[in-house]
Design a protein around this motif. Structure first.
Motif, PDB file in Angstrom:
ATOM      1  N   TYR A 254      61.595   8.179 -15.146  1.00 40.14           N
ATOM      2  CA  TYR A 254      61.231   8.883 -16.384  1.00 40.14           C
ATOM      3  C   TYR A 254      59.779   9.354 -16.377  1.00 40.14           C
ATOM      4  CZ  TYR A 254      65.516   6.432 -17.237  1.00 40.14           C
ATOM      5  OH  TYR A 254      66.787   5.960 -17.093  1.00 40.14           O
ATOM      6  N   GLN A 255      59.202   9.429 -15.182  1.00 38.67           N
ATOM      7  CA  GLN A 255      57.815   9.873 -15.037  1.00 38.67           C
ATOM      8  C   GLN A 255      57.606  11.207 -15.751  1.00 38.67           C
ATOM      9  OE1 GLN A 255      56.548   8.184 -11.654  1.00 38.67           O
ATOM     10  NE2 GLN A 255      54.858   7.814 -13.067  1.00 38.67           N
ATOM     11  N   GLY A 256      56.584  11.270 -16.594  1.00 37.82           N
ATOM     12  CA  GLY A 256      56.249  12.535 -17.249  1.00 37.82           C
ATOM     13  C   GLY A 256      57.127  12.866 -18.442  1.00 37.82           C
ATOM     14  N   MET A 257      58.095  12.028 -18.750  1.00 42.87           N
ATOM     15  CA  MET A 257      58.988  12.318 -19.880  1.00 42.87           C
ATOM     16  C   MET A 257      58.449  11.701 -21.167  1.00 42.87           C
ATOM     17  SD  MET A 257      62.959  11.901 -18.881  1.00 42.87           S
ATOM     18  CE  MET A 257      63.556  11.670 -20.531  1.00 42.87           C
ATOM     19  N   ASP A 258      58.588  12.398 -22.269  1.00 42.53           N
ATOM     20  CA  ASP A 258      58.201  11.859 -23.564  1.00 42.53           C
ATOM     21  C   ASP A 258      59.351  10.952 -24.051  1.00 42.53           C
ATOM     22  OD1 ASP A 258      57.696  11.338 -26.219  1.00 42.53           O
ATOM     23  OD2 ASP A 258      56.976  13.367 -26.672  1.00 42.53           O
TER      24      ASP A 258
ATOM     25  N   SER B 264      59.929   4.952 -12.783  1.00 43.36           N
ATOM     26  CA  SER B 264      59.701   6.215 -12.053  1.00 43.36           C
ATOM     27  C   SER B 264      60.768   7.269 -12.367  1.00 43.36           C
ATOM     28  CB  SER B 264      59.652   5.963 -10.547  1.00 43.36           C
ATOM     29  OG  SER B 264      60.878   5.416 -10.138  1.00 43.36           O
TER      30      SER B 264
ATOM     31  N   LEU C 151      53.303   7.796 -22.088  1.00 44.50           N
ATOM     32  CA  LEU C 151      53.237   7.204 -20.759  1.00 44.50           C
ATOM     33  C   LEU C 151      54.106   5.961 -20.692  1.00 44.50           C
ATOM     34  CD1 LEU C 151      49.486   7.456 -19.787  1.00 44.50           C
ATOM     35  CD2 LEU C 151      51.407   8.612 -18.711  1.00 44.50           C
TER      36      LEU C 151
ATOM     37  N   LYS D  73      53.614   0.473 -17.169  1.00 38.89           N
ATOM     38  CA  LYS D  73      54.186  -0.007 -15.914  1.00 38.89           C
ATOM     39  C   LYS D  73      53.892  -1.492 -15.707  1.00 38.89           C
ATOM     40  CE  LYS D  73      55.396   1.993 -11.625  1.00 38.89           C
ATOM     41  NZ  LYS D  73      54.982   2.137 -10.292  1.00 38.89           N
TER      42      LYS D  73
END
Ligand code: MTE
Length: 338
Positions: free
Chosen positions: A329-333, A327, A2, A5
């Motif tokens: 890279y949302q959801g990216m490992d 935002s 995650l 933020k």
């Protein structure tokens, strides 16, 4: 992983810890038989920890820069304490001119940056070529004070001058197939001795190339810089045109650009080609993902004073630009996509 933020746009004074005493001078390293050069190179296991600050040497700098008129940018952070101009001009990575930090200022003295041409081509409806003067007259020039974080774990705060890369890309009008942007540095071994000699140029296959995803390239923070500290760029900092992506490690900020190509495939990038397990395509500044050979949790800020007074400070996620870019890279490992 995650994305944390947090808005660390500004580091507080309380975040800053005193500089540890392990910085070693070039002569000490030499006595130890450790190469001072090639800091990001895979072959040098001490890279990034013992990087050499040799700009205490008062190298004379030929200064052909001219003043630029700029407007204020809302994307600038005027509260950052600036790295002195002299250090920005004398402590460089520009392997086309050698791998020591002082090589670029010395060896790029006579580098010809005018005339210059930059091509914008590939998957665009309106390919274009900008001449030297166009770089300074096509778009309003803004001053933007940004953090610069090198993968070698040092950082500076630089008052760049330039315009958003998005301005140029929009003018070229990308087609719907365009997904990435590829960048290329000038290839001219006669002028760039590191391109003519593998040992001088750190073993890189030139020209130096870089790339961004299209959404990263269109982000308003992504800057094409033509100057710093109120003047045109000196050669060692990437004249006449270089990229600045403030939330990514400095090696993404490719210098002396001659070509910007819109493409549908992720473009090859120089450091990733050289050491793929150490340098990824994304290269987002991330204190939680260490370089295989050193920690990225903190950095040495190059500010006022001598090498030994430079301060250690925590590395900020996305180099302090989380709020603006997380935002993307949302959801990216981010551990896998380093
Ligand atoms: N661009 C080219 N063409 N060649 C390089 O060797 N070095 C990169 C980047 N752009 C490099 C380059 C690295 S590793 C860093 S940290 C920054 O430039 C350094 O920019 P500066 O010298 O202006 O601080």
């Amino acid at each position: 992983m995650l994305i944390k933020k947090t808005n660390k746009w500004d580091l507080r004074e309380s975040d800053i810890t005193p500089e540890p005493i392990y910085h070693q001078r070039r002569d000490i390293l030499k006595k130890l038989g450790i190469a001072a050069a090639s800091l990001p190179l895979a072959s040098n296991a001490t890279a990034g920890i013992f990087d050499v600050f040799s700009s205490d040497d008062q190298t004379s700098v030929v200064d052909n820069r001219r003043s630029l008129t700029t407007i204020k940018s809302s994307l600038s952070n005027p509260t950052l304490s600036l790295t002195p101009e002299k250090k920005i001009l004398q402590y460089n990575n520009f392997y086309e001119f050698g791998t020591d930090k002082t090589d670029p200022a010395e060896r790029a003295k006579n580098f010809i940056t005018n005339p210059w041409q930059v091509k914008i081509d590939g998957l665009v409806n309106k390919p274009l070529t900008l001449d030297y003067d166009d770089l300074f007259s096509s778009f309003p020039l803004e001053e933007r004070i940004y953090r610069l974080r090198c993968v070698e774990a040092w950082s500076m705060n630089v008052p760049w001058i330039g315009f958003s890369l998005a301005d140029i890309i929009k003018r070229a009008d990308p087609t719907s197939k365009a997904k990435y942007v590829a960048f290329q540095t000038l290839y001219d071994p006669k002028q760039m001795p590191g391109q003519a000699s593998r040992s001088l140029g750190g073993g890189i296959d030139y020209p130096y190339v870089e790339g961004l995803r299209l959404d990263e390239a269109l982000h308003p923070l992504t800057l094409l810089s033509v100057g710093l500290y109120g003047k045109t760029l000196p050669p060692q900092n990437g004249a006449p045109l270089r990229l600045v992506v403030p939330w990514k490690y400095g090696f993404k900020s490719i210098k002396s650009i001659v070509r910007i190509t819109l493409t549908d495939k992720q473009p090859p990038t120089t450091w990733n080609i050289l050491a793929p397990n150490e340098y990824g395509f994304y290269a987002n500044v991330n204190p939680n993902v260490d370089h295989p050979r050193w920690s990225q949790a903190s950095e040495r800020f190059i500010g006022e004073g001598s090498l030994f007074s430079s301060r250690r400070q925590p590395t900020a996620m996305f180099n302090g630009y989380s709020e603006a870019v997380a935002s993307l890279y949302q959801g990216m490992d981010l551990k896998r996509n380093y």
